[in-house]
Write a protein that holds these residues in place. Structure first.
Motif, PDB file in Angstrom:
ATOM      1  N   MET A 191     -45.050   4.285 -10.686  1.00  0.00           N
ATOM      2  CA  MET A 191     -44.869   4.822  -9.362  1.00  0.00           C
ATOM      3  C   MET A 191     -46.708   5.324  -8.853  1.00  0.00           C
ATOM      4  O   MET A 191     -46.946   4.724  -9.756  1.00  0.00           O
ATOM      5  CB  MET A 191     -43.995   5.982  -9.111  1.00  0.00           C
ATOM      6  N   GLU A 192     -46.845   6.349  -8.598  1.00  0.00           N
ATOM      7  CA  GLU A 192     -47.584   6.776  -8.251  1.00  0.00           C
ATOM      8  C   GLU A 192     -48.958   7.181  -9.470  1.00  0.00           C
ATOM      9  O   GLU A 192     -48.227   7.890 -10.357  1.00  0.00           O
ATOM     10  CB  GLU A 192     -47.778   8.529  -7.471  1.00  0.00           C
ATOM     11  N   GLY A 193     -49.657   7.287  -9.810  1.00  0.00           N
ATOM     12  CA  GLY A 193     -50.784   7.819 -10.412  1.00  0.00           C
ATOM     13  C   GLY A 193     -52.070   7.148 -10.086  1.00  0.00           C
ATOM     14  O   GLY A 193     -52.601   6.675  -9.405  1.00  0.00           O
ATOM     15  N   ILE A 194     -53.221   7.484 -11.314  1.00  0.00           N
ATOM     16  CA  ILE A 194     -54.127   7.434 -12.307  1.00  0.00           C
ATOM     17  C   ILE A 194     -54.188   6.086 -13.267  1.00  0.00           C
ATOM     18  O   ILE A 194     -53.770   6.432 -14.214  1.00  0.00           O
ATOM     19  CB  ILE A 194     -54.873   8.170 -12.600  1.00  0.00           C
ATOM     20  N   PHE A 195     -54.811   4.928 -12.702  1.00  0.00           N
ATOM     21  CA  PHE A 195     -54.699   3.909 -13.942  1.00  0.00           C
ATOM     22  C   PHE A 195     -55.844   3.244 -14.537  1.00  0.00           C
ATOM     23  O   PHE A 195     -57.077   2.898 -13.533  1.00  0.00           O
ATOM     24  CB  PHE A 195     -53.903   2.599 -12.719  1.00  0.00           C
TER      25      PHE A 195
END
Length: 211
Positions: A191-195
């Motif tokens: 889901m949400e994050g820093i990729f």
């Protein structure tokens, strides 16, 4: 929690939308949603009162809780370079960002359901071989919009939620545990994050496939 505080982790993080990047990569920091029970994988500096007494791992409904961020790393005693796409069938570690402990399991009984306990273990990202989880998915890579399972590499249980709910001091949070049986209770989604952007290896493979 906004993404901005996590940028302090290193100047090379890239925050990108879900539609802009197909694969999940090592070095990424993300939240994981149990799709059956709609809770995000979570931990905090609260220890189990039974079993191992290690740091507890739960599921929460909150979207914004900063204690639900996990960093994707190579399996124990290995390094998975930032931007390396995670392959289906690859063992990884999931390190809890705020406490530095790894998602872990072992032959202790979970407090509510009586399944296998899942905890957070280690210091500053270093624990032991019981921190390794194999990513189970279809196709060559773990993709952002796909559901995956996490199989504990040593005991072979699947990371699961079946709905049992804690009281104080973590009222309303759901138990996370390991189960031997595959079911809808053990599907997770990024889901949400820093990729991290995929590295040149994936680009080269994609170019080769086009030829």
């Amino acid at each position: 929690m906004a993404v901005v505080p996590l940028l302090l982790f290193g100047g090379l993080w890239n925050a990108v939308g879900a539609s802009n990047l197909a694969v999940v990569t090592c070095g990424s920091v993300l939240k994981l949603l149990n799709t059956r029970h709609n809770v995000r994988l979570h931990s905090h500096d609260v220890r189990y009162g039974s079993g191992s007494g290690q740091q507890s791992v739960t599921g929460v409904t909150s979207v914004d809780d900063s204690n639900s961020y996990w960093r994707i790393r190579g399996k124990t005693a290995t390094v998975c370079e930032r931007g390396t796409p995670v392959k289906c069938g690859q063992p990884i570690r999931l390190t809890h960002v705020n406490t530095g402990r790894n998602l872990h399991s072992h032959h202790f009984t979970s407090p509510l359901s009586g399944n296998q306990e899942v905890s957070a273990f280690g210091e500053e990202g270093e624990g032991d071989y019981l921190d390794d989880w194999t990513v189970l998915c279809n196709g060559p890579y773990w993709v952002r919009d796909g559901e995956v399972r996490f199989k504990h590499s040593f005991t072979e249980v699947l990371l699961s939620v079946t709905g049992e709910q804690y009281g104080r001091p973590i009222s309303g949070q759901k138990e996370v545990h390991g189960m031997a049986q595959p079911s809808q209770n053990n599907y997770w989604k990024a889901m949400e994050g820093i990729f991290m952007k995929p590295n040149e290896l994936l680009k080269a493979e994609a170019h080769h496939a086009e030829l």
